[in-house]
Design a protein around this motif. Structure first.
Motif, PDB file in Angstrom:
ATOM      1  N   LEU A 161     -49.167  52.505  -4.109  1.00  0.00           N
ATOM      2  CA  LEU A 161     -47.959  52.939  -4.813  1.00  0.00           C
ATOM      3  C   LEU A 161     -48.197  53.024  -6.315  1.00  0.00           C
ATOM      4  O   LEU A 161     -47.822  54.006  -6.973  1.00  0.00           O
ATOM      5  CB  LEU A 161     -46.801  51.969  -4.510  1.00  0.00           C
ATOM      6  CG  LEU A 161     -45.517  52.175  -5.315  1.00  0.00           C
ATOM      7  CD1 LEU A 161     -44.927  53.567  -5.064  1.00  0.00           C
ATOM      8  CD2 LEU A 161     -44.475  51.103  -4.979  1.00  0.00           C
ATOM      9  N   ARG A 162     -48.831  52.012  -6.877  1.00  0.00           N
ATOM     10  CA  ARG A 162     -49.088  52.020  -8.325  1.00  0.00           C
ATOM     11  C   ARG A 162     -49.952  53.221  -8.710  1.00  0.00           C
ATOM     12  O   ARG A 162     -49.694  53.892  -9.706  1.00  0.00           O
ATOM     13  CB  ARG A 162     -49.769  50.719  -8.754  1.00  0.00           C
ATOM     14  CG  ARG A 162     -48.870  49.496  -8.613  1.00  0.00           C
ATOM     15  CD  ARG A 162     -49.427  48.270  -9.327  1.00  0.00           C
ATOM     16  NE  ARG A 162     -50.727  47.852  -8.871  1.00  0.00           N
ATOM     17  CZ  ARG A 162     -50.955  47.067  -7.818  1.00  0.00           C
ATOM     18  NH1 ARG A 162     -49.952  46.612  -7.097  1.00  0.00           N
ATOM     19  NH2 ARG A 162     -52.178  46.732  -7.473  1.00  0.00           N
ATOM     20  N   PHE A 174     -42.198  57.567  -6.728  1.00  0.00           N
ATOM     21  CA  PHE A 174     -41.846  56.371  -5.962  1.00  0.00           C
ATOM     22  C   PHE A 174     -41.068  56.754  -4.702  1.00  0.00           C
ATOM     23  O   PHE A 174     -41.372  56.296  -3.597  1.00  0.00           O
ATOM     24  CB  PHE A 174     -41.024  55.396  -6.826  1.00  0.00           C
ATOM     25  CG  PHE A 174     -40.365  54.301  -6.030  1.00  0.00           C
ATOM     26  CD1 PHE A 174     -41.126  53.269  -5.499  1.00  0.00           C
ATOM     27  CD2 PHE A 174     -38.994  54.310  -5.793  1.00  0.00           C
ATOM     28  CE1 PHE A 174     -40.531  52.265  -4.743  1.00  0.00           C
ATOM     29  CE2 PHE A 174     -38.395  53.314  -5.037  1.00  0.00           C
ATOM     30  CZ  PHE A 174     -39.165  52.294  -4.511  1.00  0.00           C
ATOM     31  N   LEU A 175     -40.073  57.617  -4.872  1.00  0.00           N
ATOM     32  CA  LEU A 175     -39.215  57.975  -3.739  1.00  0.00           C
ATOM     33  C   LEU A 175     -39.977  58.771  -2.679  1.00  0.00           C
ATOM     34  O   LEU A 175     -39.788  58.562  -1.475  1.00  0.00           O
ATOM     35  CB  LEU A 175     -37.987  58.732  -4.245  1.00  0.00           C
ATOM     36  CG  LEU A 175     -37.085  57.864  -5.153  1.00  0.00           C
ATOM     37  CD1 LEU A 175     -36.124  58.730  -5.963  1.00  0.00           C
ATOM     38  CD2 LEU A 175     -36.314  56.817  -4.356  1.00  0.00           C
ATOM     39  N   ARG A 213     -47.129  43.003 -10.363  1.00  0.00           N
ATOM     40  CA  ARG A 213     -48.159  43.960 -10.774  1.00  0.00           C
ATOM     41  C   ARG A 213     -47.557  45.325 -11.069  1.00  0.00           C
ATOM     42  O   ARG A 213     -47.974  46.020 -11.997  1.00  0.00           O
ATOM     43  CB  ARG A 213     -49.249  44.054  -9.705  1.00  0.00           C
ATOM     44  CG  ARG A 213     -50.029  42.745  -9.616  1.00  0.00           C
ATOM     45  CD  ARG A 213     -51.326  42.915  -8.894  1.00  0.00           C
ATOM     46  NE  ARG A 213     -52.224  43.827  -9.597  1.00  0.00           N
ATOM     47  CZ  ARG A 213     -53.453  44.098  -9.201  1.00  0.00           C
ATOM     48  NH1 ARG A 213     -53.933  43.521  -8.114  1.00  0.00           N
ATOM     49  NH2 ARG A 213     -54.215  44.944  -9.879  1.00  0.00           N
ATOM     50  N   LEU A 214     -46.573  45.721 -10.259  1.00  0.00           N
ATOM     51  CA  LEU A 214     -45.884  46.986 -10.524  1.00  0.00           C
ATOM     52  C   LEU A 214     -45.222  46.928 -11.900  1.00  0.00           C
ATOM     53  O   LEU A 214     -45.339  47.848 -12.719  1.00  0.00           O
ATOM     54  CB  LEU A 214     -44.845  47.199  -9.418  1.00  0.00           C
ATOM     55  CG  LEU A 214     -44.258  48.594  -9.194  1.00  0.00           C
ATOM     56  CD1 LEU A 214     -45.345  49.611  -8.904  1.00  0.00           C
ATOM     57  CD2 LEU A 214     -43.263  48.562  -8.017  1.00  0.00           C
ATOM     58  N   ALA A 215     -44.531  45.817 -12.179  1.00  0.00           N
ATOM     59  CA  ALA A 215     -43.810  45.665 -13.440  1.00  0.00           C
ATOM     60  C   ALA A 215     -44.765  45.611 -14.630  1.00  0.00           C
ATOM     61  O   ALA A 215     -44.490  46.201 -15.683  1.00  0.00           O
ATOM     62  CB  ALA A 215     -42.948  44.408 -13.403  1.00  0.00           C
ATOM     63  N   GLU A 216     -45.898  44.920 -14.462  1.00  0.00           N
ATOM     64  CA  GLU A 216     -46.857  44.807 -15.576  1.00  0.00           C
ATOM     65  C   GLU A 216     -47.349  46.172 -16.046  1.00  0.00           C
ATOM     66  O   GLU A 216     -47.333  46.478 -17.231  1.00  0.00           O
ATOM     67  CB  GLU A 216     -48.089  44.002 -15.135  1.00  0.00           C
ATOM     68  CG  GLU A 216     -47.945  42.510 -15.328  1.00  0.00           C
ATOM     69  CD  GLU A 216     -49.005  41.755 -14.529  1.00  0.00           C
ATOM     70  OE1 GLU A 216     -50.114  42.310 -14.298  1.00  0.00           O
ATOM     71  OE2 GLU A 216     -48.708  40.619 -14.111  1.00  0.00           O
ATOM     72  N   GLY A 217     -47.806  46.969 -15.094  1.00  0.00           N
ATOM     73  CA  GLY A 217     -48.320  48.286 -15.440  1.00  0.00           C
ATOM     74  C   GLY A 217     -47.233  49.162 -16.049  1.00  0.00           C
ATOM     75  O   GLY A 217     -47.453  49.884 -17.023  1.00  0.00           O
TER      76      GLY A 217
END
Lengths: 211, 211
Positions: free
Chosen positions: B80-81, B105-106, B136-140
């Motif tokens: 996903l990332r 994402f969708l 990890r999603l939030a960090e990137g």
């Protein structure tokens, strides 16, 4: 979670104050049991032991563990909506009311540590109760956002999309802070969240003209 | 879900291309199995049957059903990332890039119908994998928002709070549309979501001065 009893749709509606109190004790005990152990490990006998109620009495109100689980989800939703509406109604300034509603949500999560586990597990155990939980929350919220926008207190915009967006923001704030760190978000995080809700992320060329 | 294999942290790292292909088949089969049946009903024998791999081979890569479940969550997160970063990197305009990231994402959710079930169930089965997925999603995402704000392409603001807020918005868009209605959100919903992300809900007195 007393406020929620009326939304619980039990098998038998208690006719007496004593019956009401028993139903409330069962719902509170079930919230603790499901919140701590999860649906699969939870048992009717543990719920009745926590509630100090006989198993025979349990089955007057609920046909099964599944049924009281759905009732707990509905009761939490009902209590949460009431708590948020009361907090936000105290503020004439509608942006302050937004912040109060968000704070009320987070306080509620702190006071109901089993909430995330129960509501999130509902999508696997009782999907109808899960959807209803969010859809009823969103409906009331969108109505209030639409009213505020119509009154000029908010910019015009799609109230339904805004309601779900802000619910999503609140969901992750609760997850990160209340659930993972066991504390309310610090004020500067709430400030940043409100800045995002109020003004978004686009550059603000006209910012200096703003009050 | 081929992109995810490297993030799966299997017991044995395949030394050959054939081993890599077997690992990928196991992860894809496990994603389908967990997505359709949930963790508790899923079984290693169903996963190996779907993957057309022997149970002996399964245990070369994973010690247990729990282990491959965590590996699937990590592989989905990794894929996903990558998918979102690629979609957003195509756009020089950073607000367009935001929209592209949300759309990516969708689309990913539509292509991975088991994603919600698996990732949400992870909070009960493998909480570390669940947190890692979002963190990890939030960090990137926060890194990219901070970079864009520093370059003046976004208003100054707390990139971390923004990242989680927009992830929350995306989470509920995916839930409502991709999961509950089995379709991508209509363009006017995405327009409204982008309007919220860009400009928020506060009245915009200086709106007429904006480009």
């Amino acid at each position: 979670m007393t406020a929620g009893a009326s939304a619980a749709a039990p098998k038998a509606k208690p006719a007496t104050a004593r019956g009401e109190a028993t139903l409330r004790r069962l719902l509170d005990a079930a919230e603790a049991e499901f919140g701590e152990r999860g649906f699969h490990a939870a048992s009717v006998s543990s719920i009745t032991a926590r509630a100090k109620v006989s198993q025979g009495t349990f089955y007057i109100y609920f046909p099964s563990k599944e049924a009281i689980f759905g009732a707990v989800v509905r009761a939490i939703g009902h209590a949460l909506r009431k708590h948020m509406a009361q907090a936000s109604a105290r503020h004439a300034d509608r942006l302050h009311a937004q912040r109060a509603g968000l704070e009320a949500f987070l306080e509620f999560v702190q006071r109901h540590p089993g909430l995330y586990r129960i509501v999130q597990e509902a999508q696997f155990v009782d999907e109808a109760a899960f959807r209803e939980y969010y859809e009823r929350l969103a409906e009331g919220y969108a109505r209030s956002l639409a009213r505020d926008a119509a009154a000029g207190a908010l910019a015009p915009g799609d109230a339904e999309v805004r309601a779900w967006a802000i619910m999503g923001l609140g969901h992750f704030l609760g997850l990160r802070h209340c659930l993972w760190r066991n504390s309310l978000p610090p004020p500067q995080v709430l400030d940043a969240a409100m800045d995002f809700i109020c003004s978004g992320i686009a550059p603000r060329p006209a910012q200096t003209d703003r009050p």
